[in-house]
Design a protein around this motif. Structure first.
Motif, PDB file in Angstrom:
ATOM      1  N   LEU A 118       0.817  -1.219   0.000  1.00 37.21           N
ATOM      2  CA  LEU A 118       0.000   0.000   0.000  1.00 37.21           C
ATOM      3  C   LEU A 118       0.853   1.272   0.000  1.00 37.21           C
ATOM      4  N   PHE A 119       2.181   1.103  -0.019  1.00 37.82           N
ATOM      5  CA  PHE A 119       3.085   2.247   0.130  1.00 37.82           C
ATOM      6  C   PHE A 119       3.521   2.729  -1.248  1.00 37.82           C
ATOM      7  N   PHE A 120       3.051   3.916  -1.622  1.00 37.06           N
ATOM      8  CA  PHE A 120       3.328   4.466  -2.947  1.00 37.06           C
ATOM      9  C   PHE A 120       3.809   5.911  -2.832  1.00 37.06           C
ATOM     10  N   GLY A 121       4.514   6.358  -3.851  1.00 36.73           N
ATOM     11  CA  GLY A 121       4.897   7.757  -3.969  1.00 36.73           C
ATOM     12  C   GLY A 121       6.313   8.078  -3.538  1.00 36.73           C
ATOM     13  N   ARG A 122       6.967   7.151  -2.846  1.00 30.36           N
ATOM     14  CA  ARG A 122       8.315   7.423  -2.351  1.00 30.36           C
ATOM     15  C   ARG A 122       9.367   6.525  -3.016  1.00 30.36           C
ATOM     16  N   GLU A 123       9.039   5.996  -4.177  1.00 31.09           N
ATOM     17  CA  GLU A 123       9.969   5.079  -4.847  1.00 31.09           C
ATOM     18  C   GLU A 123      11.311   5.743  -5.145  1.00 31.09           C
ATOM     19  N   ARG A 152      10.583   1.735   6.875  1.00 32.68           N
ATOM     20  CA  ARG A 152       9.937   0.478   7.240  1.00 32.68           C
ATOM     21  C   ARG A 152       9.249  -0.210   6.061  1.00 32.68           C
ATOM     22  N   ALA A 153       8.536   0.567   5.242  1.00 34.48           N
ATOM     23  CA  ALA A 153       7.769  -0.032   4.149  1.00 34.48           C
ATOM     24  C   ALA A 153       8.468   0.095   2.799  1.00 34.48           C
ATOM     25  N   GLY A 154       9.544   0.878   2.732  1.00 35.41           N
ATOM     26  CA  GLY A 154      10.272   1.043   1.484  1.00 35.41           C
ATOM     27  C   GLY A 154      11.643   0.412   1.515  1.00 35.41           C
ATOM     28  N   VAL A 155      12.510   0.909   2.400  1.00 35.49           N
ATOM     29  CA  VAL A 155      13.892   0.443   2.445  1.00 35.49           C
ATOM     30  C   VAL A 155      13.987  -0.991   2.952  1.00 35.49           C
TER      31      VAL A 155
END
Length: 946
Positions: A118-123, A152-155
């Motif tokens: 659900l984590f979008f926009g910070r790619e 937490r949800a990206g790296v």
């Protein structure tokens, strides 16, 4: 500044009607200034003005204070407030954890590894962090910029997908212990065994080598600022930081270290060599998301669940959130609230409005929970949240984890915890509780008000908590107890806050009181023994004499400080007596305090006007001063002799108060701006006969500031219509609009050029400090956004060399930024000292001194020769109302301030020369009766010769 109110148009909204009626009440009371109301209401003028802004529902306490200050019916307004709160909330209870099961948004909490889908926009940001070649990387960002979610949800999913071992934790009060627990779990040993091996800086490096088994280990420390806010053991802090640096940088290391740090702790990090060495190459900034990134964050999670977000809602959210610091938790929270109000599979504008909008949803949730508590529970909630916040020291307030032992056992506390936890405002586990996100500290006016009102009480309580912890950890060693003045102050505070004390804090105070009594008894027995020993009689005489002298010195010092303050307050009514009192106080006990009091009574001149002074500027040659006033006029003054200013012209034409005045670099043109939405240019080639050259229109709301570019060819104006406008004024008689900068989140208060004219900075409410490239004024481009202030930013100033930017605002702080590279502004220092909002800031021509002024009626001078090691301030207290503006003369020899007390004060900056001429204008000597009144018991002595 916040005094001026934007126009409020009744549109049928109950919130706007409520605000409009508050304003009407103030009008019926004779339209007292917000400063005057603040003296009665005990809230700042900014808080009272915001209550009648119509932008959000103020707290009940603020509304009642506003009403009482205007002599309104408090009971009636309390009924209205509750009715409005119920109408806005529509009787809806806050959502529980069960309500949000399966939601596409996470609300206030950070995204975790399980939320990666659900984590979008910070790619782009995640790729930048993962791709950094440095082994020690610091991710800086303002509170609410999404650092925790990125880590937490990206790296974390990215590095684990590469087969690497990841360790994620927050430092807490004991970072070495936190880290040891994780390593112990990986190694299959006890945490105590790991901590026993943590004897030097290479301990972590050795432990990671055991964990890695040849693979890379990534240590992720989220909320790294807790090392500075929660860890009180400086030795443990230093060992932890050094160990991280060694683990990352040791030869042959298989470890990478990623630190998530709030940007206002940049200076704290740079003070540690191990971290400073990682800057700037190892630094990554979590800046505001672009419009497209925001779109992805809003739309993509809903799409995962076959939901759609109405295009008008997407556009509205992007417009309000774009470029705004700390907005992501508010965005996530309101999206969750909108999802709960969805119609079928659609997230609508109607649901958004019902939720309270971007700024109101979180406050509404918190206020609804609070309104559902009974009176006793509300008192407990206030105490609880006071414990849950770590008060900032030159930084923003932060959340603080509360352990089970510190919670206490007050009746009703469990119900309070459950209510706020069910609404997802608090997060709980087996070990304790914490605020879900720091955005609540900023967004909930009631909590913000509690922290403002109880600040010193909370600090004292926190010191008690820390001492009780240390006492217990040291097996209740009597050496850890409070004694003397510290105990007396704490006991006095505890007498009125017994319900706020945890059991162990009561035990600590009881033990401290018992030890103090026992010590006093021993002391009395010793005194009796000594009194009968005649051989010590002479010694006792000397001791008594010394004590008497010390007491006299302390009495004189205290008396001198009191008189110095009284002299500054007395100056407007009796300047001659004030000067003599201040001079006598300084001679009695020379100190920074009495020096400040003396300087406050020694202006070169005081100019009185019939209306509040709202703006002020000096011509490039320093011979002419311009003031803008509440009476809709601008005035020109001849200040060739700063001891004898002479009014030479009055400029009329504006139909509202004037908040901006600026001279062109050649001194031939004056620009004025005001609340009539216009900018006016005046030909002042002959200052005694000014001629209006042009009127610039385009702004649709109040124009708060104007400034010329260094080459004089461009004028910038900033307004409450959320735009910055650039004007070509090469020909002041025929100016044209060059460009418009829009997309700002809220009203703008100031905009200014760097000394080379290539960079423009703009500040206001809710958007941080925005920097633009204006080398070509017709094609300005955005460079960066600097974040750090908690609240509105009212004014900015570039240093003469252009390397430093100073900003001031509603959070009482002055912040310095390194803008030598305007694409990467970095915080340098935070200056605290003002006791209320700071309105104005100016550098001296040599760049070594910074002047600030504000709502606490003072101007303050700071030595900024080295912006990273600022000293001061010297405090000037001559105004008896808020100081709106402060400027230096072009030669730096005069400091000029103007304020709401309808005066302009000119003060010489050569302190020695100023003091040497202190008695020049004293013609009436202080009488013996006056001396006895202010210096009782001291021999009469004239400070100035007769």
């Amino acid at each position: 500044m916040p005094r001026g109110e934007r126009e409020l148009v009744r549109d049928g909204s109950p919130l706007v009607d409520f605000a409009a009626d508050l304003r009407l009440l103030r009008t019926k009371a004779g339209t007292p200034s917000y400063r005057a109301m603040g003296g009665t209401a005990h809230y700042s003028s900014t808080t009272l003005s915001e209550a009648a802004s119509g932008r959000k529902l103020p707290s009940l306490a603020v509304v009642l204070a506003y009403v009482r200050a205007c002599e309104g019916d408090a009971a009636e307004w309390e009924r209205r407030w509750h009715a409005l709160a119920a109408e806005l909330n529509e009787g809806r209870a806050p959502m529980t954890a069960e309500d949000v099961s399966g939601a596409p948004y996470v609300g206030l909490r950070a995204f975790g590894p399980d939320d990666a889908h659900l984590f979008f926009g910070r790619e782009r940001l995640v790729a930048e962090i993962v791709g950094k070649p440095q082994r020690l990387v610091l991710l800086f960002g303002a509170s609410g910029s999404g650092k925790s979610s990125v880590l937490r949800a990206g790296v974390l999913p990215s590095v684990t997908a590469q087969g690497k071992t990841a360790l994620l934790f927050t430092p807490g009060t004991h970072p070495v212990e936190r880290c040891s627990v994780l390593l112990a779990a990986k190694l299959g040993v006890t945490a105590a065994a790991v901590m026993d091996g943590w004897r030097d800086d290479r301990a972590l490096h050795r432990l990671v080598a055991q964990v890695s088994a040849g693979e890379e280990v990534v240590i992720v420390v989220d909320q790294f600022e807790e090392v500075f806010t929660l860890c009180d053991d400086e030795d443990e802090r230093a060992r932890f930081i050094a160990a991280l640096a060694v683990a990352a940088n040791a030869p042959g290391s298989r470890c990478r270290v990623l630190l998530g740090v709030r940007s206002d702790f940049f200076a704290h990090c740079s003070a540690h060599p191990a971290l400073a060495d990682a800057l700037p190459d190892g630094q990554v900034l979590a800046g505001p998301m672009t419009a497209e990134e925001l779109r992805q964050a809003i739309v993509a999670p809903a799409r995962q669940l076959q939901l759609t977000v109405e295009n008008p809602l997407v556009a509205d959210l992007i417009t309000q959130a774009h470029g705004r610091p700390g907005v992501l938790p508010l965005l996530s929270h309101v999206l969750l609230e909108v999802w709960a109000r969805r119609s079928g599979s659609r997230l609508s504008v109607t649901g958004f409005q019902q939720a309270g909008g971007l700024d109101g949803a979180l406050s509404r949730t918190a206020e609804t929970v609070f309104a559902g508590l009974d009176e006793a529970q509300r008192t407990l909630a206030r105490t609880l949240f006071g414990r849950l916040v770590a008060l900032g020291e030159g930084t923003e307030d932060t959340k603080r984890r509360l352990t089970v032992g510190e919670l206490g056992d007050a009746p009703g506390l469990a119900e309070v915890l459950e209510a706020f936890t069910a609404a997802r405002l608090l997060a709980r586990d087996g070990d304790g509780v914490e605020i879900t996100h720091e955005a609540l500290i900023r967004a909930w006016p009631r909590l913000h008000g509690w922290l403002h009102e109880d600040r010193e009480s909370l600090r004292l309580h926190r010191r008690l908590t820390t001492a009780a912890d240390a006492w217990e950890s040291e097996s209740k060693d009597s050496g850890a107890l409070f004694r003397g003045m510290r105990l007396a102050m704490t006991l006095e505070w505890a007498a009125g806050h017994d319900a706020a004390l945890a059991p162990r804090e009561r035990d600590f105070l009881t033990a401290s009181r018992s030890a103090e009594i026992a010590g006093s008894r021993r002391l009395r027995r010793l005194v009796v023994l000594l009194s009968v020993v005649s051989l010590l009689a002479v010694t006792a005489t000397f001791v008594a004499a010394y004590a008497q002298r010390r007491a006299a010195e302390q009495r004189n010092t205290a008396r001198a400080q009191v008189v110095a303050e009284e002299a500054a307050d007395l100056y407007p009514a009796n300047p001659q007596l004030a000067v003599q009192l201040a001079l006598a106080a300084y001679r009695l006990a020379p100190s920074a305090h009495t020096s400040d009091g003396l300087l406050s009574t020694l202006p070169l001149a005081v100019v009185r006007q019939d209306a509040e002074v709202l703006s002020l500027a000096l011509s490039p040659d320093g011979r002419t001063m311009a003031t803008g006033s509440e009476d809709r006029t601008a005035r020109l003054w001849d200040v060739t002799d700063p001891r004898r200013p002479v009014e030479i012209a009055v400029l009329t034409g504006h139909t509202e108060e004037i908040y901006g005045v600026a001279f062109s670099p050649d001194g031939r043109t004056l620009a004025t701006s005001g609340f009539d939405r216009s900018v006016r240019l005046w030909n002042i080639t002959d200052p005694r006969n000014p001629v209006r050259a042009a009127v610039l229109t385009g702004h649709t709301e109040n124009v708060h500031a104007v400034e010329f570019s260094p080459d004089g060819r461009t004028l910038v104006s900033a307004g409450w219509d959320r735009t910055v406008r650039l004007w070509d004024v090469s020909n002041p008689n025929q100016p044209t609009e060059a460009a418009v900068l829009d997309g700002f989140a809220d009203v703008l208060y100031d905009a200014g050029f760097s000394p080379d004219g290539a960079t423009l900075a703009a500040v206001g409410d809710g958007q941080g400090i925005r920097l633009f490239d204006v080398a070509d004024p017709r094609r300005p481009t955005a460079l960066a956004t600097a974040e750090g202030h908690d609240g509105g930013v009212y004014e900015l100033a570039f240093s003469p060399d252009g390397a430093t930017l100073a900003t001031v605002g509603d959070d009482r702080a002055t912040r310095l930024w390194d803008v030598s590279n305007p694409r990467e502004p970095a915080p340098v220092a935070t200056l605290n000292g003002h006791e209320d909002s700071v309105y104005s800031v100016a550098f001296s021509p040599d760049g070594n001194t910074l002047a600030t002024a504000g709502d606490d009626r003072t101007a303050r001078l700071w030595n900024v020769t080295d912006p990273r090691h600022v000293t001061g301030p010297d405090t000037l207290s001559g105004h008896w109302d808020a100081v709106e503006v402060v400027v230096f003369s072009p030669d730096g020899r005069t400091l000029i301030s103007g304020g709401w007390d309808r005066s302009v004060r000119l003060l010489g900056t050569d302190v020695a020369e100023t003091v040497a001429h202190a008695c020049d204008h004293v013609t009436t000597a202080i009488t013996e009766a006056e001396w006895e009144r202010y210096f009782p018991g001291l021999s009469y002595e004239r400070p100035c010769p007769a």
